[in-house]
Design an enzyme around this catalytic site. Structure first.
Site, PDB file in Angstrom:
ATOM      1  N   CYS A   1       0.762  -0.972   0.116  1.00  0.00           N
ATOM      2  CA  CYS A   1      -0.234  -0.291  -0.264  1.00  0.00           C
ATOM      3  C   CYS A   1       0.868   1.405   0.179  1.00  0.00           C
ATOM      4  O   CYS A   1       0.269   2.082  -1.158  1.00  0.00           O
ATOM      5  CB  CYS A   1      -0.830   0.191   1.140  1.00  0.00           C
ATOM      6  SG  CYS A   1      -1.146  -1.451   2.012  1.00  0.00           S
TER       7      CYS A   1
ATOM      8  N   ARG B   1       7.134 -10.771   5.382  1.00  0.00           N
ATOM      9  CA  ARG B   1       6.548 -10.428   6.752  1.00  0.00           C
ATOM     10  C   ARG B   1       7.570 -11.617   7.598  1.00  0.00           C
ATOM     11  O   ARG B   1       7.904 -13.018   7.117  1.00  0.00           O
ATOM     12  CB  ARG B   1       5.351 -11.422   6.825  1.00  0.00           C
ATOM     13  CG  ARG B   1       4.801  -9.559   6.192  1.00  0.00           C
ATOM     14  CD  ARG B   1       2.882 -10.147   6.472  1.00  0.00           C
ATOM     15  NE  ARG B   1       2.349  -8.841   5.179  1.00  0.00           N
ATOM     16  CZ  ARG B   1       1.339  -8.473   4.702  1.00  0.00           C
ATOM     17  NH1 ARG B   1       0.328  -9.563   5.541  1.00  0.00           N
ATOM     18  NH2 ARG B   1       0.418  -8.268   4.093  1.00  0.00           N
TER      19      ARG B   1
ATOM     20  N   GLN C   1       1.138 -11.072  -3.490  1.00  0.00           N
ATOM     21  CA  GLN C   1      -0.306 -10.897  -3.597  1.00  0.00           C
ATOM     22  C   GLN C   1      -0.278 -10.389  -4.778  1.00  0.00           C
ATOM     23  O   GLN C   1       0.405  -9.724  -5.822  1.00  0.00           O
ATOM     24  CB  GLN C   1      -0.674  -9.356  -2.528  1.00  0.00           C
ATOM     25  CG  GLN C   1       0.307  -9.902  -1.008  1.00  0.00           C
ATOM     26  CD  GLN C   1      -0.443  -8.792  -0.184  1.00  0.00           C
ATOM     27  OE1 GLN C   1       0.323  -7.514  -0.582  1.00  0.00           O
ATOM     28  NE2 GLN C   1      -1.041  -8.970   1.231  1.00  0.00           N
TER      29      GLN C   1
ATOM     30  N   ASP D   1      -2.385  -7.929  -5.215  1.00  0.00           N
ATOM     31  CA  ASP D   1      -2.736  -6.817  -4.522  1.00  0.00           C
ATOM     32  C   ASP D   1      -3.659  -6.079  -5.655  1.00  0.00           C
ATOM     33  O   ASP D   1      -2.421  -5.451  -6.530  1.00  0.00           O
ATOM     34  CB  ASP D   1      -1.265  -6.005  -3.602  1.00  0.00           C
ATOM     35  CG  ASP D   1      -2.127  -5.646  -2.579  1.00  0.00           C
ATOM     36  OD1 ASP D   1      -3.109  -5.546  -2.544  1.00  0.00           O
ATOM     37  OD2 ASP D   1      -0.936  -5.401  -2.157  1.00  0.00           O
TER      38      ASP D   1
ATOM     39  N   HIS E   1      -5.175  -1.206  -4.929  1.00  0.00           N
ATOM     40  CA  HIS E   1      -5.546   0.174  -3.867  1.00  0.00           C
ATOM     41  C   HIS E   1      -6.222   1.073  -5.221  1.00  0.00           C
ATOM     42  O   HIS E   1      -5.452   1.279  -6.227  1.00  0.00           O
ATOM     43  CB  HIS E   1      -4.254   0.710  -3.571  1.00  0.00           C
ATOM     44  CG  HIS E   1      -4.239  -0.224  -2.133  1.00  0.00           C
ATOM     45  ND1 HIS E   1      -2.278  -1.488  -2.925  1.00  0.00           N
ATOM     46  CD2 HIS E   1      -3.759  -0.759  -1.306  1.00  0.00           C
ATOM     47  CE1 HIS E   1      -2.130  -2.071  -2.247  1.00  0.00           C
ATOM     48  NE2 HIS E   1      -3.178  -2.117  -0.774  1.00  0.00           N
TER      49      HIS E   1
ATOM     50  N   HIS F   1      -8.366  -1.397  -0.645  1.00  0.00           N
ATOM     51  CA  HIS F   1      -7.629  -2.577  -0.418  1.00  0.00           C
ATOM     52  C   HIS F   1      -7.347  -3.470  -0.982  1.00  0.00           C
ATOM     53  O   HIS F   1      -8.694  -4.651  -0.152  1.00  0.00           O
ATOM     54  CB  HIS F   1      -6.534  -2.565   0.254  1.00  0.00           C
ATOM     55  CG  HIS F   1      -5.997  -1.200   1.562  1.00  0.00           C
ATOM     56  ND1 HIS F   1      -4.905  -1.309   1.586  1.00  0.00           N
ATOM     57  CD2 HIS F   1      -6.790  -0.120   1.554  1.00  0.00           C
ATOM     58  CE1 HIS F   1      -4.452   0.198   2.584  1.00  0.00           C
ATOM     59  NE2 HIS F   1      -5.550   0.531   2.995  1.00  0.00           N
TER      60      HIS F   1
END
Ligand SMILES: [Zn+2]
Ligand SMILES: [Zn+2]
Length: 576
Positions: free
Chosen positions: A275, A304, A322, A324, A326, A448
């Site tokens: 993000c 992580r 991910q 991912d 946004h 997100h």
């Protein structure tokens, strides 16, 4: 009987089975000290302090003794005692003494007895040991007293119990099926991926066969993103720590982050989330309300920290990618954008043959004034598609409430994959703006969203869901051509090349092995098709099709290479 009552009875039964286990341990291994033994999902465990490890042989003996205790049909009787009485009773067992000492003042202290075995327990049992009609000990694992690695190490014996033998049989069969589908085993057997000790735990090496499948998944996702107007971005894997100070990750998420990397007196961090990077791209230009919504997507790899003891194959790792994205939008656009992500999540899950979902609206523990707007958008999207949902109180992200999508795989197991979150906090922290139609600056809202979640985890679930029998559109090798003798070698290559020209993933097996051996080998590799070519196939320009899933010995008539290619095309198009 209603489901919750049955669940409660089952729990009592399993907790009673834990007492029976401790009774058997007392009889056969009197030096072992029992500690705690709760019922858990699918069974029970009991932790013991004993120097010698329990062997599989010991488990067999314990099971036999447990059956005798069950057959004796002892009544479970309880009595209340004073704290001093309990401590006196367990004076040789420091664990029980500690437990008895810790029971809060004013709460009853109770001892429960079956036959010659008495345990400190707050209750919740079956009436008699005879109610356990079926039991099985499953495994032994290490555990720490009170889950604390600085406290003594114990041995945890896992078992399960049921009111009927048939239910236990079904559960044992389920466990065996889960083991056959284990993605760690199939990952090795099918050459999909590996985790290399020399590279450290929790980091995944994707082998060629696994990478082929990953690319297909990525392309499928990219196509959906393109159609819905997402723009691709790429952001660095390592950035200055300052960025995570601004975002609040350092404050709220640091336990899950790798430590700082120092160069030239500056502290950098591996990115735990994508993000902040996407936010920097948004912030680098001025935006008008006419530009919104902006949707940035990235197959973003994040790192992580997870304790080594919790790592598990592809489903619990330290580095993952991910799918991912946004979205930056006006508050008015929030609901529609949220609906679009839910629709896309369903498209994705259905394409990969999942059809059983659960939805959770996770709210924030510390609610702010915007949470209501965010929750309303999530509710509105769920209600638009008539999706029933449950509330997970306090399960939201630190920056806002979210929708979690769980799915059930082919053998009924539950997996958490996709998540969509509404965020009013990060736009505030990064002072994001857009110029409104009124000429003034306004704050955008962020969504997100990661729908497959992590590519690694999604792949692990796919492997287990299909049991390694990937449908044709996903299979890393869709067909192999196997010549019967050396006289068909050239024809085998020719068939392979024709199919490759049509875009299929095909190999030719020209090794010196016998035909039967080759077929067995490719079957263990779970290939959708094995194409056998001999004298007559060469003469007729055909292939004999050995299709996965057909009963042994069932043969299909030979077909032309073109006809076979058409069959592949149909199956790929149908994602089957
Ligand atoms: Zn008990
Ligand atoms: Zn994010």
């Amino acid at each position: 009987m209603i489901a919750s009552e049955r669940a409660e009875d089952l729990q009592k039964l399993r907790h009673t089975a834990a007492h029976v286990l401790a009774y058997a341990v007392q009889d056969l291994f009197p030096e072992a000290k029992p500690t705690i033994g709760p019922a858990i999902e699918n069974g029970f465990y009991y932790d013991f302090d004993r120097k010698e490890p329990f062997t599989p042989d010991d488990l067999g003996r314990l099971e036999t003794r447990m059956r005798e205790i069950v057959a004796a049909n002892f009544e479970m009787t309880g009595r209340e005692v004073s704290r001093a009485g309990a401590i006196e009773h367990f004076k040789d067992n420091p664990y029980k003494v500690e437990l008895a000492s810790d029971i809060p003042e004013g709460e009853p202290i109770t001892l429960y007895t079956i036959g010659d075995f008495t345990d400190l327990c707050r209750g919740g049992h079956a009436h008699t040991t005879g109610e356990i009609r079926a039991l099985k000990l499953l495994s032994v694992a290490g555990a720490y007293w009170r889950g604390d690695e600085h406290k003594p190490q114990l041995q945890r014996i896992y078992g399960t119990a049921f009111p009927e033998q048939a239910e236990l049989d079904a559960y044992v069969e389920f466990l065996a099926e889960a083991e056959r589908r284990d993605h760690r085993k199939l990952g090795r057997d099918l050459g999909l991926f590996s985790i290399e000790e020399d590279a450290g735990g929790g980091l995944v090496f994707w082998h060629p066969n696994g990478t082929v499948i990953r690319s297909i998944v990525e392309n499928f996702i990219r196509e959906g993103l393109r159609e819905r107007g997402y723009q691709p971005v790429v952001t660095p894997h390592i950035v200055h720590e300052k960025l995570y100070e601004i975002s609040g990750h350092l404050e709220n998420f640091s336990a899950s982050m790798f430590g700082p990397i120092e160069v030239e007196g500056q502290r950098f961090r591996l990115k735990p989330m994508n993000c902040p990077g996407h936010i920097l791209i948004y912030r680098s230009e001025l935006h008008s309300y006419r530009d919104l919504p902006l949707r940035f997507s990235e197959f973003g790899t994040v790192y992580r920290f997870e304790r080594s003891g919790t790592l598990h194959g592809l489903t619990r790792v330290r580095g993952f990618t991910q799918d991912d994205a946004h979205l930056f939008c006006t508050p008015e656009q929030l609901q529609y954008e949220f609906e679009q992500t839910v629709e896309e999540a369903l498209r994705l899950m259905r394409a990969f043959n999942f059809d059983d979902f659960e939805y959770f609206l996770s709210t924030r523990e510390q609610r702010g004034p915007t949470d209501e707007i965010a929750e309303a958008a999530i509710r509105g999207a769920l209600e638009k598609y008539n999706l029933p949902y449950q509330i997970d109180e306090g399960g939201g992200a630190f920056y806002g409430p979210k929708l979690d999508i769980n799915l059930h795989d082919a053998i009924g197991r539950k997996w958490q994959l996709g998540t969509v979150q509404v965020d009013f906090v990060l736009p505030e922290r990064f002072d994001l703006k857009y110029r409104g139609s009124d000429g003034a600056d306004h704050r955008p809202v962020m969504i997100h969203r990661a729908l497959a979640g992590s590519m690694e985890r999604f792949f692990g679930v796919l492997i287990e869901h299909f049991g390694g029998n990937f449908p044709v559109w996903l299979a890393p090798v869709q067909a192999v051509v196997v010549p019967i003798s050396e006289h068909q070698l050239d024809y085998a290559y020719e068939v392979r090349d024709q199919l490759r020209e049509r875009g299929f993933r095909v190999e030719a097996d020209v090794s010196n092995e016998k035909l039967g051996y080759k077929i067995r080998h490719w079957k263990t590799q779970k290939l959708p098709y094995i194409l056998v070519v001999g004298k007559s196939e060469l003469a007729d320009r055909t292939v004999s099709v050995n299709e996965r899933g057909l009963p042994d010995g069932e043969k299909r008539a030979p077909i032309t290479v073109a006809a076979f290619a058409d069959e592949l095309t149909t199956r790929v198009n149908q994602k089957n």
